[in-house]
Design a protein around this motif. Structure first.
Motif, mmCIF file in Angstrom:
data_model
loop_
_atom_site.group_PDB
_atom_site.id
_atom_site.type_symbol
_atom_site.label_atom_id
_atom_site.label_comp_id
_atom_site.label_asym_id
_atom_site.label_seq_id
_atom_site.Cartn_x
_atom_site.Cartn_y
_atom_site.Cartn_z
ATOM 1 N N THR A 69 0.861 -1.173 0.000
ATOM 2 C CA THR A 69 0.000 0.000 0.000
ATOM 3 C C THR A 69 0.899 1.224 0.000
ATOM 4 O O THR A 69 1.773 1.365 0.861
ATOM 5 C CB THR A 69 -0.921 0.020 1.236
ATOM 6 N N LEU A 70 0.712 2.079 -0.979
ATOM 7 C CA LEU A 70 1.476 3.319 -1.099
ATOM 8 C C LEU A 70 0.603 4.482 -0.665
ATOM 9 O O LEU A 70 -0.621 4.401 -0.706
ATOM 10 C CB LEU A 70 1.905 3.545 -2.554
ATOM 11 N N THR A 71 1.238 5.571 -0.277
ATOM 12 C CA THR A 71 0.523 6.802 0.044
ATOM 13 C C THR A 71 0.998 7.880 -0.912
ATOM 14 O O THR A 71 2.199 8.014 -1.149
ATOM 15 C CB THR A 71 0.784 7.233 1.498
ATOM 16 N N SER A 72 0.057 8.637 -1.456
ATOM 17 C CA SER A 72 0.398 9.724 -2.378
ATOM 18 C C SER A 72 -0.221 11.018 -1.889
ATOM 19 O O SER A 72 -1.390 11.055 -1.511
ATOM 20 C CB SER A 72 -0.117 9.407 -3.786
ATOM 21 N N ARG A 73 0.570 12.072 -1.929
ATOM 22 C CA ARG A 73 0.054 13.407 -1.614
ATOM 23 C C ARG A 73 -0.489 14.087 -2.861
ATOM 24 O O ARG A 73 -1.242 15.031 -2.769
ATOM 25 C CB ARG A 73 1.159 14.270 -1.005
ATOM 26 N N ASN A 74 -0.043 13.612 -4.022
ATOM 27 C CA ASN A 74 -0.508 14.170 -5.294
ATOM 28 C C ASN A 74 -1.672 13.354 -5.823
ATOM 29 O O ASN A 74 -1.665 12.131 -5.755
ATOM 30 C CB ASN A 74 0.619 14.202 -6.324
ATOM 31 N N ARG A 75 -2.616 14.044 -6.390
ATOM 32 C CA ARG A 75 -3.823 13.385 -6.896
ATOM 33 C C ARG A 75 -3.569 12.629 -8.198
ATOM 34 O O ARG A 75 -4.182 11.596 -8.455
ATOM 35 C CB ARG A 75 -4.906 14.444 -7.116
ATOM 36 N N THR A 76 -2.661 13.125 -9.036
ATOM 37 C CA THR A 76 -2.414 12.517 -10.337
ATOM 38 C C THR A 76 -1.087 11.768 -10.337
ATOM 39 O O THR A 76 -0.057 12.313 -9.963
ATOM 40 C CB THR A 76 -2.404 13.595 -11.444
ATOM 41 N N LEU A 77 -1.134 10.516 -10.751
ATOM 42 C CA LEU A 77 0.067 9.704 -10.931
ATOM 43 C C LEU A 77 0.123 9.262 -12.380
ATOM 44 O O LEU A 77 -0.900 9.091 -13.028
ATOM 45 C CB LEU A 77 0.026 8.463 -10.040
ATOM 46 N N ARG A 78 1.337 9.083 -12.880
ATOM 47 C CA ARG A 78 1.477 8.493 -14.206
ATOM 48 C C ARG A 78 2.297 7.228 -14.063
ATOM 49 O O ARG A 78 3.042 7.065 -13.099
ATOM 50 C CB ARG A 78 2.079 9.467 -15.212
ATOM 51 N N ALA A 79 2.116 6.331 -14.999
ATOM 52 C CA ALA A 79 2.760 5.028 -14.897
ATOM 53 C C ALA A 79 3.421 4.641 -16.200
ATOM 54 O O ALA A 79 2.961 5.011 -17.276
ATOM 55 C CB ALA A 79 1.725 3.982 -14.512
ATOM 56 N N GLU A 80 4.512 3.918 -16.058
ATOM 57 C CA GLU A 80 5.189 3.297 -17.190
ATOM 58 C C GLU A 80 5.257 1.816 -16.889
ATOM 59 O O GLU A 80 5.535 1.431 -15.755
ATOM 60 C CB GLU A 80 6.591 3.872 -17.378
ATOM 61 N N MET A 81 4.974 1.007 -17.893
ATOM 62 C CA MET A 81 4.955 -0.430 -17.689
ATOM 63 C C MET A 81 5.634 -1.124 -18.852
ATOM 64 O O MET A 81 5.478 -0.709 -19.996
ATOM 65 C CB MET A 81 3.493 -0.896 -17.579
ATOM 66 N N TYR A 82 6.421 -2.157 -18.539
ATOM 67 C CA TYR A 82 7.035 -2.964 -19.591
ATOM 68 C C TYR A 82 7.246 -4.377 -19.075
ATOM 69 O O TYR A 82 7.104 -4.646 -17.871
ATOM 70 C CB TYR A 82 8.338 -2.339 -20.092
ATOM 71 N N ASP A 83 7.588 -5.300 -19.963
ATOM 72 C CA ASP A 83 7.826 -6.687 -19.579
ATOM 73 C C ASP A 83 9.075 -6.748 -18.708
ATOM 74 O O ASP A 83 10.140 -6.307 -19.116
ATOM 75 C CB ASP A 83 7.983 -7.570 -20.825
ATOM 76 N N ALA A 84 8.940 -7.289 -17.503
ATOM 77 C CA ALA A 84 10.054 -7.318 -16.555
ATOM 78 C C ALA A 84 10.976 -8.512 -16.755
ATOM 79 O O ALA A 84 12.042 -8.571 -16.160
ATOM 80 C CB ALA A 84 9.518 -7.327 -15.120
ATOM 81 N N ASP A 85 10.585 -9.454 -17.577
ATOM 82 C CA ASP A 85 11.415 -10.632 -17.804
ATOM 83 C C ASP A 85 11.786 -10.662 -19.274
ATOM 84 O O ASP A 85 12.315 -9.696 -19.791
ATOM 85 C CB ASP A 85 10.650 -11.888 -17.370
ATOM 86 N N GLN A 86 11.488 -11.712 -19.974
ATOM 87 C CA GLN A 86 11.761 -11.743 -21.405
ATOM 88 C C GLN A 86 10.487 -11.409 -22.166
ATOM 89 O O GLN A 86 9.390 -11.716 -21.713
ATOM 90 C CB GLN A 86 12.292 -13.105 -21.838
ATOM 91 N N THR A 87 10.653 -10.761 -23.298
ATOM 92 C CA THR A 87 9.493 -10.453 -24.140
ATOM 93 C C THR A 87 9.035 -11.754 -24.772
ATOM 94 O O THR A 87 9.730 -12.337 -25.594
ATOM 95 C CB THR A 87 9.866 -9.410 -25.219
ATOM 96 N N ASP A 88 7.860 -12.220 -24.319
ATOM 97 C CA ASP A 88 7.376 -13.522 -24.777
ATOM 98 C C ASP A 88 5.886 -13.519 -25.099
ATOM 99 O O ASP A 88 5.242 -14.553 -25.080
ATOM 100 C CB ASP A 88 7.683 -14.591 -23.727
ATOM 101 N N GLY A 89 5.354 -12.325 -25.395
ATOM 102 C CA GLY A 89 3.960 -12.252 -25.809
ATOM 103 C C GLY A 89 2.957 -12.092 -24.686
ATOM 104 O O GLY A 89 1.774 -12.363 -24.865
ATOM 105 N N ASP A 90 3.416 -11.656 -23.496
ATOM 106 C CA ASP A 90 2.496 -11.435 -22.382
ATOM 107 C C ASP A 90 1.454 -10.385 -22.747
ATOM 108 O O ASP A 90 1.795 -9.298 -23.227
ATOM 109 C CB ASP A 90 3.244 -10.937 -21.139
ATOM 110 N N VAL A 91 0.193 -10.693 -22.490
ATOM 111 C CA VAL A 91 -0.904 -9.760 -22.720
ATOM 112 C C VAL A 91 -1.613 -9.554 -21.388
ATOM 113 O O VAL A 91 -1.967 -10.525 -20.709
ATOM 114 C CB VAL A 91 -1.896 -10.294 -23.776
#
Length: 149
Positions: free
Chosen positions: A47-69
Motif C-alpha cells: 500500500t502506497l501513500t500519495s500526496r498528489n492526486r495525479t500519478l502516471r505510470a510506465e509499464m514494460y515486460d520485466a522478464d523476457q518479451t514472450d507475448g504477455d498480454v
C-alpha cells in the motif's frame, strides 16, 4: 503497417492525449478486445501513500518479451485492455486518485510462452519516481498495489 502496430499506436496516442489533458484514461480497448472485469483473486504487493492526486505510470515486460498480454484495472475498471508487454518502457496511462484507498491491478490475459506474466511498473508523481514494482500474474491470480490519497 500490421494490425498489431496500428493498435499499439492507437493505445499510445490515446494515453498521450489523456496525459496532456490531465485526465484519466478510462478505457483503451482494441477493436477485437471486449472490456473485461477482474476475474481472479488479487494479491496486493503493498500500500502506497500519495500526496498528489495525479500519478502516471510506465509499464514494460520485466522478464523476457514472450507475448504477455495484460489488462490493467484502476478501482475495478479496465483502463488498459489486452496490452502486449515488451521491453520498451512506455508511459501508457495516468490515474487521477480518488480520496481514500485506490487500487491498481494487473490481470494476465494469457501467459506468453514463459509463465507468469511479469511487468515492471514505474509510478511517478510529477517527475519524481515514487515506486518501482514488479507485478506477476497468471491465469489463476492477479497482482496489484493499493494507493491511499
Amino acid at each position: 503497417m500490421t494490425m498489431k502496430s496500428l493498435i499499439t499506436l492507437t493505445l499510445i496516442a490515446i494515453s498521450a492525449m489523456a496525459f496532456a489533458q490531465e485526465q484519466p484514461v478510462t478505457t483503451a480497448t482494441t477493436a477485437t478486445a471486449k472490456p473485461v472485469a477482474i476475474m481472479r483473486p488479487v494479491t496486493y504487493l503493498r500500500t502506497l501513500t500519495s500526496r498528489n492526486r495525479t500519478l502516471r505510470a510506465e509499464m514494460y515486460d520485466a522478464d523476457q518479451t514472450d507475448g504477455d498480454v495484460v489488462t490493467v484495472f484502476y478501482n475495478n475498471k479496465p483502463i488498459i485492455s489486452h496490452f502486449t508487454l515488451d521491453h520498451k518502457r512506455k508511459r501508457i496511462f495516468q490515474i487521477v486518485l480518488k480520496k481514500g484507498m485506490n487500487s491498481l491491478v494487473m490481470q494476465a490475459e494469457n501467459e506468453g510462452t514463459t509463465p507468469p506474466n511479469t511487468a515492471a511498473l514505474y509510478l511517478y508523481s510529477g517527475k519524481k519516481l515514487i515506486r518501482r514494482l514488479v507485478l506477476a500474474s497468471d491465469l489463476k491470480q492477479s497482482q496489484g498495489v493499493k494507493i491511499k490519497y
